[in-house]
Design a protein around this motif. Sequence first.
Motif, PDB file in Angstrom:
ATOM      1  N   MET A 262       0.795  -1.129   0.147  1.00 16.89           N
ATOM      2  CA  MET A 262       0.041   0.142  -0.014  1.00 16.89           C
ATOM      3  C   MET A 262       0.801   1.193  -0.088  1.00 16.89           C
ATOM      4  O   MET A 262       1.873   1.399   0.634  1.00 16.89           O
ATOM      5  CB  MET A 262      -0.822   0.085   1.035  1.00 16.89           C
ATOM      6  N   ASN A 263       0.448   2.183  -0.721  1.00 15.73           N
ATOM      7  CA  ASN A 263       1.359   3.482  -0.716  1.00 15.73           C
ATOM      8  C   ASN A 263       0.920   4.382   0.547  1.00 15.73           C
ATOM      9  O   ASN A 263      -0.142   4.584   0.971  1.00 15.73           O
ATOM     10  CB  ASN A 263       0.717   4.523  -2.160  1.00 15.73           C
ATOM     11  N   GLN A 264       2.123   4.463   1.428  1.00 13.42           N
ATOM     12  CA  GLN A 264       2.037   5.157   2.440  1.00 13.42           C
ATOM     13  C   GLN A 264       2.085   6.504   2.563  1.00 13.42           C
ATOM     14  O   GLN A 264       2.419   7.203   3.592  1.00 13.42           O
ATOM     15  CB  GLN A 264       3.123   4.496   3.393  1.00 13.42           C
ATOM     16  N   ARG A 265       2.267   7.129   1.305  1.00 14.83           N
ATOM     17  CA  ARG A 265       2.233   8.609   1.159  1.00 14.83           C
ATOM     18  C   ARG A 265       0.922   9.217   1.744  1.00 14.83           C
ATOM     19  O   ARG A 265      -0.029   8.494   1.500  1.00 14.83           O
ATOM     20  CB  ARG A 265       2.625   9.097   0.011  1.00 14.83           C
ATOM     21  N   PRO A 266       0.863  10.141   2.587  1.00 14.19           N
ATOM     22  CA  PRO A 266      -0.405  10.790   3.070  1.00 14.19           C
ATOM     23  C   PRO A 266      -1.215  11.287   1.909  1.00 14.19           C
ATOM     24  O   PRO A 266      -0.759  11.861   0.859  1.00 14.19           O
ATOM     25  CB  PRO A 266      -0.092  11.766   4.111  1.00 14.19           C
ATOM     26  N   LEU A 267      -2.595  11.009   1.997  1.00 17.06           N
ATOM     27  CA  LEU A 267      -3.366  11.684   1.149  1.00 17.06           C
ATOM     28  C   LEU A 267      -3.403  13.126   1.306  1.00 17.06           C
ATOM     29  O   LEU A 267      -3.716  13.448   2.369  1.00 17.06           O
ATOM     30  CB  LEU A 267      -4.809  10.780   1.242  1.00 17.06           C
ATOM     31  N   PRO A 268      -3.680  13.750   0.143  1.00 13.03           N
ATOM     32  CA  PRO A 268      -3.779  15.285   0.084  1.00 13.03           C
ATOM     33  C   PRO A 268      -4.952  15.660   0.835  1.00 13.03           C
ATOM     34  O   PRO A 268      -5.955  14.640   1.056  1.00 13.03           O
ATOM     35  CB  PRO A 268      -3.668  15.800  -1.409  1.00 13.03           C
ATOM     36  N   GLY A 269      -5.016  16.752   1.464  1.00  9.09           N
ATOM     37  CA  GLY A 269      -6.229  17.159   2.312  1.00  9.09           C
ATOM     38  C   GLY A 269      -7.611  17.073   1.417  1.00  9.09           C
ATOM     39  O   GLY A 269      -8.709  16.816   1.920  1.00  9.09           O
ATOM     40  N   TRP A 270      -7.359  17.638   0.084  1.00 13.46           N
ATOM     41  CA  TRP A 270      -8.649  17.718  -0.702  1.00 13.46           C
ATOM     42  C   TRP A 270      -9.334  16.528  -1.147  1.00 13.46           C
ATOM     43  O   TRP A 270     -10.605  16.092  -0.976  1.00 13.46           O
ATOM     44  CB  TRP A 270      -8.149  18.409  -2.221  1.00 13.46           C
ATOM     45  N   ARG A 271      -8.495  15.174  -1.243  1.00 10.98           N
ATOM     46  CA  ARG A 271      -8.890  13.710  -1.325  1.00 10.98           C
ATOM     47  C   ARG A 271      -9.687  13.477  -0.152  1.00 10.98           C
ATOM     48  O   ARG A 271     -10.610  12.628  -0.045  1.00 10.98           O
ATOM     49  CB  ARG A 271      -7.850  13.067  -1.640  1.00 10.98           C
ATOM     50  N   LEU A 272      -9.031  13.839   1.043  1.00 15.23           N
ATOM     51  CA  LEU A 272      -9.464  13.306   2.178  1.00 15.23           C
ATOM     52  C   LEU A 272     -11.002  13.814   2.659  1.00 15.23           C
ATOM     53  O   LEU A 272     -12.069  13.538   3.304  1.00 15.23           O
ATOM     54  CB  LEU A 272      -8.807  13.520   3.480  1.00 15.23           C
TER      55      LEU A 272
END
Length: 448
Positions: A1-11
């Motif tokens: 799994m890609n562990q880069r944090p999701l950007p705020g707009w996607r969350l």
Amino acid sequence: MNQRPLPGWRLAAFAAPCVPIAALGLPISLYLPQFYASSQGLGLGLVGTLFMVARLWDVVCDPLIGFLSDRYPSRWGHRRPWIIGATPLICIATWFVFMPPATTSATYLLGWLLVLYLGWTMLTIPHLSWAAELSEDYHQRSRIHGFREAGEIIGIPLVLVLPAVIEQIGGENMEAHRIAAMGGFLLILLPVAVLISVRSVGEPPRRTVPPLALASTIRALITNQPLGRVILADTISGAAGASVGALFLYMVSEKWHLGGSASLLMLIYFLAGLGFVPLIVKTSYRFGKHQTLIGCCAFYVAFPPLALLVPDGNFAAAAGLMVLLGINVGGAGLLLRSIMADVADLDEHRTGEKRTGLLYSFMALTRKAGGALAVGGTFWALQAIGFDSQGHNSRAVLDQLAWLFVAVPTCCNLVVMALMWRFPLDSRRQSQLREALSSSPVADLPGK
């Protein structure tokens, strides 16, 4: 799994369904029981019983939806098809519950509540499970659930604007008009929010493993001591919030004599809470989730007794209290849900099977059960002290109402503090679990 944090707009897009779901949850706990008890003439005791029975329907629905969404994927994933399917079900039931005919029966109310709660379960449990699976990182899970909690808090002021405006305008059938306005708001917002969410964020890949035998499944759940503590803490926390919601309108109108400002005061409460969600998340980065949760509970033990000191008709004092209570409105919910994602890691490590949906279904079920018992219990308590929902109450009865409003959340939060004291899953332990799962799903860890 890609562990880069999701950007705020996607969350933010992912959390969009939390806005209408909160817009649904507030009227169910705060406005609908009083509306059906008074305006629809069903009575306090009967309405309390009907809402409690409807919530207990989730004893069947919650584990079933959690199990099915875990076990049976589709080409679009495990979680999103359930969320899409729930949307029309919720909308249909909302129409009938929020816009009833002039006279309704207990059968009418109970039947449509059962449909409404089924749709709610089909949306919320898969969405919670999806949130837990978006990241394997201890702190990012708090960030994700922080966005969910912010969405829930935003939804409540949005839906409260409508009854607040209606209260200021006044007129005949004001209660029916404000209930219908909240229902209409939900009917418009829910389909749009679900569409934004499912099109903006994908589901992470997951490995397929043979399912456990029933006996092994039950044994793994029973022996998971952190799971029991989280579920019990969430149940009691939910009961605290539900009792406050069930008594709030009566407290404002009868004890404080501010009935015309009830929705405005609730709006202040949730607006105060919205700004503090990022602070709670950042505090959990520094001190850990369960330590921050204990601090949130201590905060909510300290301030409810101030409700006893609000002078009659003093809006400023009541608004100040709402600000103090609202600061912590989102803390317990987002932290407990984030902690449950770590508990799911422990369960997967012990069993080799990913059962996030099932675990969140237990969490949702017990919170609803706690809320149902709290609503039913507080309405029974009101009946026992001789409270009159039509407004003919003595000073002694109103004093007992105020003590009930204060005592339940205070005692509940003290119990939650005790349950989460020295909770065993911290960031170090969760990192060990993820490392073990990455190398061997059933490998042993020290102190398992």
